[in-house]
Motif scaffolding. Structure first.
Motif, PDB file in Angstrom:
ATOM      1  N   GLY A   1       1.220  21.994 -13.795  1.00 25.20           N
ATOM      2  CA  GLY A   1       2.326  22.907 -13.602  1.00 25.20           C
ATOM      3  C   GLY A   1       2.891  22.960 -12.207  1.00 25.20           C
ATOM      4  O   GLY A   1       3.878  23.656 -11.968  1.00 25.20           O
ATOM      5  N   SER A   2       2.293  22.235 -11.257  1.00 22.96           N
ATOM      6  CA  SER A   2       2.794  22.236  -9.885  1.00 22.96           C
ATOM      7  C   SER A   2       3.764  21.078  -9.714  1.00 22.96           C
ATOM      8  O   SER A   2       3.357  19.931  -9.512  1.00 22.96           O
ATOM      9  N   LEU A   3       5.071  21.386  -9.787  1.00 27.59           N
ATOM     10  CA  LEU A   3       6.085  20.348  -9.685  1.00 27.59           C
ATOM     11  C   LEU A   3       6.600  20.165  -8.270  1.00 27.59           C
ATOM     12  O   LEU A   3       7.436  19.294  -8.028  1.00 27.59           O
ATOM     13  N   SER A   4       6.125  20.956  -7.331  1.00 21.70           N
ATOM     14  CA  SER A   4       6.600  20.850  -5.953  1.00 21.70           C
ATOM     15  C   SER A   4       5.864  19.780  -5.155  1.00 21.70           C
ATOM     16  O   SER A   4       6.285  19.424  -4.057  1.00 21.70           O
ATOM     17  N   HIS A   5       4.759  19.258  -5.706  1.00 26.82           N
ATOM     18  CA  HIS A   5       3.981  18.245  -4.989  1.00 26.82           C
ATOM     19  C   HIS A   5       4.718  16.908  -4.999  1.00 26.82           C
ATOM     20  O   HIS A   5       5.336  16.535  -5.995  1.00 26.82           O
ATOM     21  N   ARG A   6       4.662  16.196  -3.876  1.00 29.06           N
ATOM     22  CA  ARG A   6       5.285  14.875  -3.766  1.00 29.06           C
ATOM     23  C   ARG A   6       4.256  13.886  -3.221  1.00 29.06           C
ATOM     24  O   ARG A   6       3.413  14.233  -2.393  1.00 29.06           O
ATOM     25  N   ILE A   7       4.359  12.641  -3.659  1.00 27.89           N
ATOM     26  CA  ILE A   7       3.414  11.604  -3.220  1.00 27.89           C
ATOM     27  C   ILE A   7       3.740  11.168  -1.804  1.00 27.89           C
ATOM     28  O   ILE A   7       2.857  11.085  -0.942  1.00 27.89           O
ATOM     29  N   ARG A   8       4.994  10.848  -1.550  1.00 29.75           N
ATOM     30  CA  ARG A   8       5.454  10.377  -0.236  1.00 29.75           C
ATOM     31  C   ARG A   8       4.533   9.260   0.274  1.00 29.75           C
ATOM     32  O   ARG A   8       3.936   9.343   1.344  1.00 29.75           O
ATOM     33  N   LEU A   9       4.447   8.199  -0.508  1.00 29.71           N
ATOM     34  CA  LEU A   9       3.554   7.086  -0.186  1.00 29.71           C
ATOM     35  C   LEU A   9       4.039   6.354   1.058  1.00 29.71           C
ATOM     36  O   LEU A   9       5.189   5.917   1.123  1.00 29.71           O
ATOM     37  N   PRO A  10       3.184   6.233   2.087  1.00 29.77           N
ATOM     38  CA  PRO A  10       3.612   5.516   3.294  1.00 29.77           C
ATOM     39  C   PRO A  10       3.542   4.004   3.093  1.00 29.77           C
ATOM     40  O   PRO A  10       3.041   3.508   2.080  1.00 29.77           O
ATOM     41  N   GLY A  11       4.008   3.283   4.100  1.00 27.03           N
ATOM     42  CA  GLY A  11       3.927   1.833   4.063  1.00 27.03           C
ATOM     43  C   GLY A  11       5.245   1.182   3.746  1.00 27.03           C
ATOM     44  O   GLY A  11       6.275   1.834   3.537  1.00 27.03           O
ATOM     45  N   LYS A  12       5.197  -0.155   3.697  1.00 24.45           N
ATOM     46  CA  LYS A  12       6.397  -0.934   3.413  1.00 24.45           C
ATOM     47  C   LYS A  12       6.723  -0.916   1.929  1.00 24.45           C
ATOM     48  O   LYS A  12       5.910  -0.510   1.098  1.00 24.45           O
ATOM     49  N   ASP A  13       7.912  -1.403   1.633  1.00 19.41           N
ATOM     50  CA  ASP A  13       8.387  -1.382   0.257  1.00 19.41           C
ATOM     51  C   ASP A  13       7.657  -2.424  -0.578  1.00 19.41           C
ATOM     52  O   ASP A  13       7.642  -3.614  -0.241  1.00 19.41           O
ATOM     53  N   ASP A  14       7.008  -1.995  -1.656  1.00 15.29           N
ATOM     54  CA  ASP A  14       6.368  -2.899  -2.616  1.00 15.29           C
ATOM     55  C   ASP A  14       6.389  -2.215  -3.976  1.00 15.29           C
ATOM     56  O   ASP A  14       7.041  -1.184  -4.169  1.00 15.29           O
TER      57      ASP A  14
END
Length: 386
Positions: free
Chosen positions: A104-117
């Protein structure tokens, strides 16, 4: 929703580890075989041994080969386990975020660091989905709260009217019946509008070829008595504008726009700034390279851009309407926005410098090859005069 029962299996990390180790072992065996063939089967290099020498070489070569394969196995398992863990680390973050969203927590984001893959692309797509889902849920909660309030209002009014009538049995029942009929009509209109919103959101409609110019004419002809009653001039013009969609929903869209343009207009009696002026509504259609456009403009009070930006919100009503008996249920432009979105179009609202509002609906043009060429333009057609 319960999870699907499945038999336990190996983890992806272990599978990748075994795959890395197995590939390394196969490569090691092939290299050892290549070396053995090179030593014993290539005469032009001068290394071909007689049979008895080959057997002694094999006895000496076997322990070294076995030790080499053992080292490759250990290295493959250890290195494969480490590499698989590094490769799957982003996937674990995505899985954790999915579980958080499922709780139920929709405010969380992954925001994965690093280059595009591929993992970064998946994480960004998941973040975008969560953002849209969070906004949609928030909108639905506001809509449900507003709908509950709006539906409760006519019920409360009806109860109050009945209580008053019960307390005063000698009162003329005709007035009570008239007021109850008006309240009931408003409740029915609101319920039908809510059902129409739900139908547009679910895109539960068949698509067929529709000409927006014909819908514009039909809507203006239907609303002509209302315009004449309140002294509003209606005018339609433009090109044949074919698109694909639901004729009923697109007619509802056009009717809502024209109705709003009549309701939000210059007061019939005039004011300090509008005395002697006549309200007007102009409906036009146009064709662009890949889209068709329906535009509805009306005269009226000057509107602030901040107010115009909120008019498509459910149950949002303008501050002034020329007639309170046509106030509607506050879902007119909200329905227009949902129908436009369901037809993969765009809705633009802009205040006119001289006062009033310009609403533009842009929809994909009909892709059929047998669609007629745009035109001819329909000349201005006055539908009503004060």
């Amino acid at each position: 929703m319960t999870a699907v029962d499945r038999e336990p299996g190996l983890s992806v990390r272990l599978k990748l580890t075994l795959s890395y180790a197995g590939f390394l072992m196969v490569a090691g065996v092939l290299m050892l075989l290549a070396g053995w063939v090179f030593l014993t089967r290539v005469p032009h290099f001068g290394f071909v041994f007689p049979p008895e020498a080959q057997r002694s070489t094999l006895r000496a070569f076997a322990p070294v080969g076995a030790f080499t394969m053992l080292c490759l196995l250990v290295f493959g398992l250890g290195g494969g386990w480490f590499l698989a863990g590094r490769m799957l680390a982003p996937l674990h973050r995505i899985t954790d975020a999915t579980r958080t969203a499922a709780d139920g927590s929709l405010s969380h984001r992954i925001r994965l660091p690093g280059k595009d893959d591929e993992f970064r692309e998946l994480a960004d797509a998941f973040d975008t989905m969560l953002a849209r889902l969070e906004a949609h849920v928030a909108e639905q909660r506001r809509f449900a709260a507003n709908a509950s309030h709006e539906l409760r209002t006519p019920l409360a009014i009806s109860k109050s009217l009945l209580d008053v009538a019960r307390a005063d049995p000698d009162r003329d029942p005709r007035e009570l019946l008239d007021r109850l009929a008006a309240v009931n009509t408003r409740a029915i209109d609101l319920t039908e509008a809510l059902l129409l919103l739900s139908r547009a959101d679910q895109r539960a409609f068949a698509r067929e070829r529709v000409d927006l110019s014909l819908l514009a004419e039909e809507a203006t002809e239907t609303l002509l008595p209302l315009a004449e009653k309140h002294g509003i001039a209606l005018e339609t013009s433009g090109e044949i504008a074919p698109t694909t969609g639901s004729p009923a929903l697109l007619l509802q869209l056009t009717t809502n726009l024209v109705h709003n343009a009549i309701v939000h207009n210059i007061a019939e009696t005039g004011g300090e700034d509008t005395a002697g002026e006549t309200g007007s509504v102009r409906v036009t259609t146009a064709v662009r390279p890949t889209t068709v456009v329906l535009t509805v403009e009306n005269t009226g009070e000057r509107l602030a851009p901040e107010l115009v930006a909120t008019l498509t919100e459910p149950f949002r009503r303008g501050a002034d309407r020329i007639h309170t008996d046509q106030a509607g249920v506050g879902l007119g432009l909200a329905i227009v926005e949902r129908i436009t979105r369901a037809h993969d179009g765009t809705l633009t609202l802009a205040p006119r410098p001289a006062g009033g509002l310009r609403v533009t609906v842009e929809l994909p043009a009909d892709p059929a090859k047998d669609s007629p060429e745009p035109g001819p333009k329909r000349g201005p057609r006055p539908e009503g005069r004060p």
